[in-house]
Design a protein around this motif. Structure first.
Motif, PDB file in Angstrom:
ATOM      1  N   GLU A  10     -30.965 -10.110 -13.700  1.00  0.00           N
ATOM      2  CA  GLU A  10     -32.153  -9.258 -13.639  1.00  0.00           C
ATOM      3  C   GLU A  10     -33.008  -9.550 -14.865  1.00  0.00           C
ATOM      4  OE1 GLU A  10     -32.836  -6.577 -11.457  1.00  0.00           O
ATOM      5  OE2 GLU A  10     -31.021  -6.738 -10.232  1.00  0.00           O
ATOM      6  N   ARG A  11     -34.308  -9.311 -14.729  1.00  0.00           N
ATOM      7  CA  ARG A  11     -35.153  -9.578 -15.896  1.00  0.00           C
ATOM      8  C   ARG A  11     -36.297  -8.570 -15.991  1.00  0.00           C
ATOM      9  NH1 ARG A  11     -40.287 -10.002 -13.775  1.00  0.00           N
ATOM     10  NH2 ARG A  11     -40.627 -11.817 -12.486  1.00  0.00           N
ATOM     11  N   PHE A  12     -36.756  -8.403 -17.243  1.00  0.00           N
ATOM     12  CA  PHE A  12     -37.968  -7.636 -17.529  1.00  0.00           C
ATOM     13  C   PHE A  12     -38.869  -8.613 -18.266  1.00  0.00           C
ATOM     14  CE2 PHE A  12     -40.123  -4.700 -20.690  1.00  0.00           C
ATOM     15  CZ  PHE A  12     -41.075  -4.251 -19.793  1.00  0.00           C
ATOM     16  N   ALA A  13     -40.125  -8.748 -17.797  1.00  0.00           N
ATOM     17  CA  ALA A  13     -40.978  -9.845 -18.295  1.00  0.00           C
ATOM     18  C   ALA A  13     -42.346  -9.329 -18.749  1.00  0.00           C
ATOM     19  CB  ALA A  13     -41.128 -10.903 -17.197  1.00  0.00           C
ATOM     20  N   PRO A  14     -42.407  -8.606 -19.846  1.00  0.00           N
ATOM     21  CA  PRO A  14     -43.693  -8.061 -20.292  1.00  0.00           C
ATOM     22  C   PRO A  14     -44.570  -9.095 -21.006  1.00  0.00           C
ATOM     23  CG  PRO A  14     -41.994  -7.497 -21.871  1.00  0.00           C
ATOM     24  CD  PRO A  14     -41.305  -8.241 -20.746  1.00  0.00           C
ATOM     25  N   SER A  15     -45.864  -8.843 -20.982  1.00  0.00           N
ATOM     26  CA  SER A  15     -46.814  -9.641 -21.764  1.00  0.00           C
ATOM     27  C   SER A  15     -47.087  -8.882 -23.067  1.00  0.00           C
ATOM     28  CB  SER A  15     -48.128  -9.804 -20.995  1.00  0.00           C
ATOM     29  OG  SER A  15     -47.862 -10.292 -19.706  1.00  0.00           O
ATOM     30  N   PRO A  16     -46.961  -9.535 -24.216  1.00  0.00           N
ATOM     31  CA  PRO A  16     -47.130  -8.822 -25.494  1.00  0.00           C
ATOM     32  C   PRO A  16     -48.604  -8.686 -25.880  1.00  0.00           C
ATOM     33  CG  PRO A  16     -46.499 -11.066 -25.913  1.00  0.00           C
ATOM     34  CD  PRO A  16     -46.547 -10.926 -24.414  1.00  0.00           C
ATOM     35  N   ILE A  46     -40.567 -12.925 -22.687  1.00  0.00           N
ATOM     36  CA  ILE A  46     -41.866 -12.585 -23.270  1.00  0.00           C
ATOM     37  C   ILE A  46     -42.932 -13.498 -22.659  1.00  0.00           C
ATOM     38  CG2 ILE A  46     -43.191 -12.509 -25.432  1.00  0.00           C
ATOM     39  CD1 ILE A  46     -41.082 -10.288 -25.246  1.00  0.00           C
ATOM     40  N   GLU A  47     -43.852 -12.901 -21.916  1.00  0.00           N
ATOM     41  CA  GLU A  47     -44.879 -13.674 -21.197  1.00  0.00           C
ATOM     42  C   GLU A  47     -46.138 -13.778 -22.071  1.00  0.00           C
ATOM     43  OE1 GLU A  47     -44.893 -12.554 -16.949  1.00  0.00           O
ATOM     44  OE2 GLU A  47     -43.147 -13.872 -16.905  1.00  0.00           O
ATOM     45  N   ASP A  48     -46.021 -14.640 -23.079  1.00  0.00           N
ATOM     46  CA  ASP A  48     -47.079 -14.773 -24.088  1.00  0.00           C
ATOM     47  C   ASP A  48     -47.931 -16.017 -23.857  1.00  0.00           C
ATOM     48  OD1 ASP A  48     -45.011 -16.485 -24.623  1.00  0.00           O
ATOM     49  OD2 ASP A  48     -44.902 -16.081 -26.764  1.00  0.00           O
ATOM     50  N   SER A 202     -51.118 -20.853 -15.519  1.00  0.00           N
ATOM     51  CA  SER A 202     -51.458 -19.486 -15.125  1.00  0.00           C
ATOM     52  C   SER A 202     -50.164 -18.672 -14.995  1.00  0.00           C
ATOM     53  CB  SER A 202     -52.202 -19.475 -13.789  1.00  0.00           C
ATOM     54  OG  SER A 202     -51.273 -19.648 -12.729  1.00  0.00           O
ATOM     55  N   TYR A 203     -50.332 -17.363 -15.001  1.00  0.00           N
ATOM     56  CA  TYR A 203     -49.200 -16.463 -14.777  1.00  0.00           C
ATOM     57  C   TYR A 203     -48.426 -16.857 -13.517  1.00  0.00           C
ATOM     58  CZ  TYR A 203     -46.970 -12.575 -12.456  1.00  0.00           C
ATOM     59  OH  TYR A 203     -46.076 -11.828 -11.744  1.00  0.00           O
ATOM     60  N   HIS A 204     -49.153 -17.116 -12.408  1.00  0.00           N
ATOM     61  CA  HIS A 204     -48.487 -17.356 -11.122  1.00  0.00           C
ATOM     62  C   HIS A 204     -47.549 -18.564 -11.183  1.00  0.00           C
ATOM     63  CE1 HIS A 204     -50.924 -14.319  -9.279  1.00  0.00           C
ATOM     64  NE2 HIS A 204     -52.037 -14.935  -9.591  1.00  0.00           N
ATOM     65  N   ALA A 206     -46.246 -19.919 -14.018  1.00  0.00           N
ATOM     66  CA  ALA A 206     -45.207 -19.726 -15.035  1.00  0.00           C
ATOM     67  C   ALA A 206     -44.101 -18.798 -14.532  1.00  0.00           C
ATOM     68  CB  ALA A 206     -45.841 -19.163 -16.305  1.00  0.00           C
ATOM     69  N   VAL A 207     -44.471 -17.743 -13.818  1.00  0.00           N
ATOM     70  CA  VAL A 207     -43.451 -16.777 -13.387  1.00  0.00           C
ATOM     71  C   VAL A 207     -42.480 -17.423 -12.405  1.00  0.00           C
ATOM     72  CG1 VAL A 207     -44.749 -15.739 -11.455  1.00  0.00           C
ATOM     73  CG2 VAL A 207     -43.152 -14.343 -12.734  1.00  0.00           C
ATOM     74  N   VAL A 208     -43.011 -18.283 -11.549  1.00  0.00           N
ATOM     75  CA  VAL A 208     -42.172 -18.958 -10.555  1.00  0.00           C
ATOM     76  C   VAL A 208     -41.239 -19.967 -11.233  1.00  0.00           C
ATOM     77  CG1 VAL A 208     -42.396 -20.707  -8.733  1.00  0.00           C
ATOM     78  CG2 VAL A 208     -43.696 -18.571  -8.581  1.00  0.00           C
ATOM     79  N   ALA A 219     -36.350 -10.016  -9.192  1.00  0.00           N
ATOM     80  CA  ALA A 219     -37.498  -9.840 -10.095  1.00  0.00           C
ATOM     81  C   ALA A 219     -38.042  -8.423  -9.905  1.00  0.00           C
ATOM     82  CB  ALA A 219     -38.569 -10.877  -9.779  1.00  0.00           C
ATOM     83  N   THR A 220     -38.006  -7.638 -10.984  1.00  0.00           N
ATOM     84  CA  THR A 220     -38.478  -6.245 -10.934  1.00  0.00           C
ATOM     85  C   THR A 220     -39.847  -6.152 -11.581  1.00  0.00           C
ATOM     86  OG1 THR A 220     -36.204  -5.458 -11.095  1.00  0.00           O
ATOM     87  CG2 THR A 220     -37.939  -3.882 -11.664  1.00  0.00           C
ATOM     88  N   ARG A 221     -40.795  -5.522 -10.900  1.00  0.00           N
ATOM     89  CA  ARG A 221     -42.150  -5.399 -11.452  1.00  0.00           C
ATOM     90  C   ARG A 221     -42.930  -4.367 -10.658  1.00  0.00           C
ATOM     91  NH1 ARG A 221     -43.629 -11.577  -9.688  1.00  0.00           N
ATOM     92  NH2 ARG A 221     -44.000 -11.217  -7.476  1.00  0.00           N
ATOM     93  N   GLY A 222     -44.118  -4.017 -11.167  1.00  0.00           N
ATOM     94  CA  GLY A 222     -44.940  -3.006 -10.526  1.00  0.00           C
ATOM     95  C   GLY A 222     -45.485  -3.466  -9.182  1.00  0.00           C
ATOM     96  N   ASP A 224     -48.334  -3.501  -8.104  1.00  0.00           N
ATOM     97  CA  ASP A 224     -49.612  -4.228  -8.164  1.00  0.00           C
ATOM     98  C   ASP A 224     -49.389  -5.725  -7.983  1.00  0.00           C
ATOM     99  OD1 ASP A 224     -48.246  -3.930 -10.636  1.00  0.00           O
ATOM    100  OD2 ASP A 224     -50.012  -4.549 -11.755  1.00  0.00           O
ATOM    101  N   LEU A 225     -48.158  -6.200  -8.218  1.00  0.00           N
ATOM    102  CA  LEU A 225     -47.891  -7.630  -8.053  1.00  0.00           C
ATOM    103  C   LEU A 225     -47.324  -7.970  -6.673  1.00  0.00           C
ATOM    104  CD1 LEU A 225     -46.701  -8.419 -11.661  1.00  0.00           C
ATOM    105  CD2 LEU A 225     -48.702  -9.351 -10.494  1.00  0.00           C
ATOM    106  N   PHE A 226     -47.132  -6.946  -5.841  1.00  0.00           N
ATOM    107  CA  PHE A 226     -46.613  -7.188  -4.483  1.00  0.00           C
ATOM    108  C   PHE A 226     -47.523  -8.159  -3.726  1.00  0.00           C
ATOM    109  CE2 PHE A 226     -46.353  -6.001   0.039  1.00  0.00           C
ATOM    110  CZ  PHE A 226     -44.993  -6.144   0.267  1.00  0.00           C
ATOM    111  N   ALA A 261     -52.731   1.708 -18.335  1.00  0.00           N
ATOM    112  CA  ALA A 261     -53.076   0.390 -18.851  1.00  0.00           C
ATOM    113  C   ALA A 261     -52.630   0.354 -20.305  1.00  0.00           C
ATOM    114  CB  ALA A 261     -54.576   0.168 -18.745  1.00  0.00           C
ATOM    115  N   LYS A 262     -52.585  -0.860 -20.834  1.00  0.00           N
ATOM    116  CA  LYS A 262     -52.085  -0.987 -22.205  1.00  0.00           C
ATOM    117  C   LYS A 262     -52.965  -0.236 -23.195  1.00  0.00           C
ATOM    118  CE  LYS A 262     -48.978  -4.729 -21.783  1.00  0.00           C
ATOM    119  NZ  LYS A 262     -49.251  -5.864 -20.929  1.00  0.00           N
ATOM    120  N   ARG A 263     -54.226  -0.018 -22.825  1.00  0.00           N
ATOM    121  CA  ARG A 263     -55.115   0.681 -23.765  1.00  0.00           C
ATOM    122  C   ARG A 263     -54.814   2.183 -23.811  1.00  0.00           C
ATOM    123  NH1 ARG A 263     -57.639  -1.046 -19.412  1.00  0.00           N
ATOM    124  NH2 ARG A 263     -58.358   0.524 -17.941  1.00  0.00           N
TER     125      ARG A 263
END
Ligand code: GLU
Length: 288
Positions: A10-16, A46-48, A202-204, A206-208, A219-222, A224-226, A261-263
């Motif tokens: 399992e993974r958690f893949a946040p962008s910093p 870390i998706e930097d 791109s994200y798409h 790199a994630v693959v 892959a666990t995520r929100g 919005d990425l479905f 959102a991050k803000r």
């Protein structure tokens, strides 16, 4: 499909690019707890990729927040900024199949020509398709020619036979085995950029590449990425990579019903923590 006897990864893949908020906490806890319950592994990635927005201080903040939540992950932590060669190899493979083309359009040019909103962003209207941009003197992105990608995999019927397993729920409650829809891939996703103008992937893409590299089984995520998951499944098929299962989860919203959102520092885990919240409070706030 991962073999049934394979140890779950399992993974958690946040962008910093900001502090973690409650939505991230939900992703991280779901993935972590699923790994622990199944005797599996839990990875942090870390998706930097976005060098302009990623900050080292946010990486440290992510690790501090996750540790405070009581989560433990394997080290070393994979960073996408160190994976350029793997992404370049994947792009070269797609290019060798004749599936990429360079695009020098600006965002404004795309927006002016394409009022059509897609799954995740404006669907690219194909301005640079078949155009010789070598003399443009502008940096080029690399776009996937979606119709050629579909043909490469055997055409629309072959695409409909491609599936992924949703073990969470999409925005409409979708769960179980999901089949790809070739018309939706063209109309909703279109010729997405897989290589960015700054040379990064791109994200798409790199994630693959990274989910496969790390042997991720889920892959666990929100949610919005479905809408992007069919694209990820398509890229897996083109690149000959395995497909993890997906666990999409609902988005955590603020009191006004807007997604966090991050803000939104008020919902940042660091803020809640400073206000005296406990990890148990966070689990309760995200409905666990
Ligand atoms: N890095 C993405 C984000 O922070 C998540 C990507 C994923 O889990 O597939 O939203």
């Amino acid at each position: 499909m991962p073999p049934a006897d394979r140890q779950p990864v399992e993974r958690f893949a946040p962008s910093p690019t900001g502090r973690l908020h409650l939505g991230h906490a939900l992703s991280a806890i779901l993935a972590h707890d699923a790994a622990r319950a199944a005797g599996g592994r839990f990875l942090l990635r870390i998706e930097d990729l976005d060098a302009g927005r990623a900050r080292e201080a946010f990486v440290a903040g992510i690790e501090a927040d996750l540790a405070w939540l009581g989560l433990r992950w394997e080290t070393p932590v994979l960073r996408q900024s160190a994976r350029g060669a793997a992404y370049a190899a994947a792009l070269a493979r797609l290019d060798a199949l004749g599936l990429l083309y360079p695009c020098v359009c600006t965002r404004a040019e795309i927006a002016a020509a394409a009022p059509q909103e897609g799954a995740d962003e404006t669907v690219y209207p194909g301005l640079c398709r078949g155009r010789d941009v070598s003399g443009a003197g502008r940096p080029a992105a690399l776009r996937l020619a979606m119709d050629r990608a579909i043909d490469r995999l055997g055409g629309p019927d072959a695409i409909r036979a491609l599936t992924f397993e949703e073990c969470g729920a999409g925005p409409g409650g979708e769960t179980g085995r999901m089949a790809l829809d070739p018309e939706a891939l063209i109309a909703q996703i279109g010729d997405v950029a897989l290589g960015r103008k700054d040379g990064a992937a791109s994200y798409h893409l790199a994630v693959v590449v990274d989910d496969a590299h790390q042997g991720v089984t889920c892959a666990t995520r929100g949610e919005d990425l479905f809408a992007s998951t069919p694209l990820h499944r398509l890229l897996q098929a083109l690149l000959g990579l395995p497909t993890p299962r997906y666990r999409h989860h609902r988005l955590i919203r603020d009191a006004a019903g807007r997604r966090l959102a991050k803000r939104d520092d008020a919902r940042a885990l660091a803020t809640l923590r400073a206000e005296g919240a406990t990890p148990e409070d966070v689990r309760r706030l995200v409905g666990l």
